[in-house]
Design a protein around this motif. Structure first.
Motif, PDB file in Angstrom:
ATOM      1  N   ARG A 478      75.304  32.567  22.731  1.00  0.00           N
ATOM      2  CA  ARG A 478      75.652  34.111  22.737  1.00  0.00           C
ATOM      3  C   ARG A 478      74.758  34.723  21.760  1.00  0.00           C
ATOM      4  N   PHE A 480      74.958  37.837  18.653  1.00  0.00           N
ATOM      5  CA  PHE A 480      76.176  38.519  17.630  1.00  0.00           C
ATOM      6  C   PHE A 480      75.320  39.662  16.967  1.00  0.00           C
ATOM      7  N   THR A 486      81.444  35.908  12.914  1.00  0.00           N
ATOM      8  CA  THR A 486      82.431  35.148  12.126  1.00  0.00           C
ATOM      9  C   THR A 486      81.613  33.735  12.127  1.00  0.00           C
ATOM     10  N   ASP A 488      83.444  30.810  12.323  1.00  0.00           N
ATOM     11  CA  ASP A 488      84.128  30.378  13.638  1.00  0.00           C
ATOM     12  C   ASP A 488      83.293  30.597  14.908  1.00  0.00           C
ATOM     13  N   SER A 489      83.322  32.021  15.171  1.00  0.00           N
ATOM     14  CA  SER A 489      82.791  32.267  16.401  1.00  0.00           C
ATOM     15  C   SER A 489      81.132  31.623  16.476  1.00  0.00           C
ATOM     16  N   GLN A 492      81.660  27.687  17.242  1.00  0.00           N
ATOM     17  CA  GLN A 492      81.844  27.478  18.705  1.00  0.00           C
ATOM     18  C   GLN A 492      80.658  27.748  19.568  1.00  0.00           C
ATOM     19  N   ALA A 498      81.466  28.175  23.628  1.00  0.00           N
ATOM     20  CA  ALA A 498      81.503  29.428  24.041  1.00  0.00           C
ATOM     21  C   ALA A 498      80.199  29.564  25.051  1.00  0.00           C
TER      22      ALA A 498
END
Length: 503
Positions: A478, A480, A486, A488-489, A492, A498
């Motif tokens: 990912r 960002f 965040t 948490d994200s 993950q 994710a």
């Protein structure tokens, strides 16, 4: 055993080097079964104090007591014989020897006529390794191990004796999260056996997780001892640097420019696959992931240290082929490596020569170096980066970790790159110097540099980055922006949870 009587005590230790009073009357003690943190900025005197304890340096004044008995430490071998064992941050292993030979180096079990008892050696080593839950055995060649596993070999050395005190110097700097759990279990076991632990680390979360007391040095002087359960990070930081730190990230104050670096579908065998991203002038892009995710290998490819098996690299919109670091430097790319001592510095050389090493060929006047130009460059970046050293003649190996890191950064800034890659910028650096380097990274972006920051510390990536690229198992999972990310994200994404949301 009386747990109120220190297992180890240093009283009024003074140590002076030419032009520097490294320790000024320092007193320090450790109780049996206690984990006692020793903290301070780089250059505060921690390493010197431990070298006095280990017999590497002799104190000018003061004394050492073990179980209240005065002792004189004249060598590391004598310190170990007295029950004082060191787990060093800097690895001191022989790559060509086996794990067993490294662990028992100088103390190999013998049979008649001085022959090595290999059966006993391997059996005793494997018994120690079993307690550490590692994935290698006594016969493994140390040079074939990862840096993290080599650190576990260093830790295993401490378990070959019945220690009274064990000093851990930044022991988790190269360890994965799983290996940290094993290390903390080892420390807990040593505590139950009444061993005194001195724990040197700049990682506050570790300090507050495992220690009982915290002693602080500043400018070579003892600044007090705090009970861990009764204090907080701000109080410890104030004791270390004499002020509070504002760790909030300042909002972006400048415009970003065009794309300076773009990577399209880059691959390097099994190390990483299908990596695509870009970095704009004036932007900091952070790379975050677990050990082995492929972050460092991508940086090494961009810098010409690895050959890609597929993909393209573009500088200012033009595709380039980078076959060596020399070509990368000519294209305006600089890399501050993960291992500053092994890859970023020549420890036996002085500050000036380290700072100007990449441009020696451009600074020759006939057969001679233009010393005046070299000194001018050093002076410029010493002032700009606030490098604390008595002068350019100081040997880099004698500087603190934070100042060594600034020397490496200054060396590459002096090349005026367009793209600056910084791998683990604050590993082994105190909280004050860490804040300075974070601010420096943001300032470099504001000046128009395109900056890539690779870090294993989530707070660091969140603090300095405009965008964050998350990696797992050699792939980008990912991407960002600083506004949307965040904790948490991010966790993950680096865990592969994710991975279906590829940037």
């Amino acid at each position: 055993m009386n747990n109120d009587i220190p297992i180890l005590r240093l009283e009024g230790i003074v140590k002076t080097f030419p032009g520097v009073r490294a320790l000024d009357g320092v007193s320090f003690n450790v109780l049996p079964g206690e984990v006692h943190a020793l903290m301070g900025e780089n250059g505060a005197g921690k390493s010197t104090l431990m070298k006095v304890l280990g017999g590497i340096h002799q104190p000018d004044e003061g004394r050492i007591l073990i179980a209240e008995e005065p002792v004189v430490m004249t060598s590391p071998i004598q310190a170990k014989a007295k029950g004082v064992v060191f787990i060093h941050q800097e690895l001191s292993l022989a790559d060509e020897l086996s794990v067993a030979e490294n662990i028992f180096l100088g103390e190999l079990p013998r049979k008649t006529f001085g022959r090595v008892d290999w059966t006993r050696l391997y059996a005793e080593t494997d018994a120690i390794l079993k307690t550490l839950n590692v994935g290698f055995n006594a016969r493994t060649r140390v040079g074939d191990l990862s840096i993290a596993n080599q650190q576990m070999v260093e830790i295993a050395r401490a378990l070959t004796v019945d220690p009274r005190a064990v000093i851990f110097d930044e022991p988790t700097a190269s360890l994965t999260d799983a290996e940290k759990v094993v290390l903390f279990d080892v420390i807990a076991d040593l505590k139950t056996r009444g061993v005194g632990i001195i724990y040197i680390s700049h990682r506050m979360e570790e300090i507050f997780k495992i220690t009982d007391r915290i002693s602080v040095l500043r400018d070579g002087e003892y600044r007090g001892t705090l009970v861990t359960a009764e204090t907080d990070e701000d109080k410890v930081t104030q004791a270390m640097i004499g002020r509070s730190l504002d760790l909030t990230r300042s909002p972006l104050q400048h415009e970003m420019g065009d794309i300076a670096l773009e990577v399209r579908g880059l691959e390097c065998g099994a190390l990483y696959q299908d990596v695509s991203f870009s970095v704009r002038k004036g932007e900091v892009v952070g790379f975050y992931g677990l050990v082995g995710a492929g972050r460092t290998e991508i940086a090494e490819t961009i810098f010409g240290l690895r050959a890609p098996s597929a993909g393209k690299i573009l500088i200012n919109g033009q595709e380039v082929r980078i076959g060596s670091p020399i070509e990368a430097i000519r294209l305006g790319i600089s890399l501050v490596p993960e291992d500053r001592k092994g890859q970023g510095l020549v420890l036996g050389m002085n500050c000036r020569d380290n700072m100007t090493l990449p441009q020696v060929d451009d600074m020759t006047a006939g057969p001679f170096l233009a010393n005046g130009a070299e000194v001018a460059i050093f002076d410029q970046y010493r002032d700009k980066l606030d490098i604390r050293t008595p002068g350019w003649r100081q040997q880099v190996g004698n500087l603190s970790g934070g100042n060594q890191q600034k020397i490496v950064i200054g060396k590459w800034l002096s090349m005026h790159p367009e793209v600056l890659i910084v791998d683990e910028p604050t590993r082994g650096i105190d909280v004050g110097s860490k804040s300075e380097i974070h601010n420096l990274i943001r300032e470099l972006a504001a000046q128009g540099y395109a900056v890539i920051v690779i870090s294993s510390e989530m707070p660091e990536v969140l603090h300095v980055s405009d965008r964050i690229v998350a990696m797992h198992n050699g792939r980008i999972t990912r991407e960002f922006t600083s506004d949307e990310v965040t904790e948490d994200s991010l966790i993950q994404a680096i865990s592969g949870i994710a991975s279906d949301k590829v940037a």
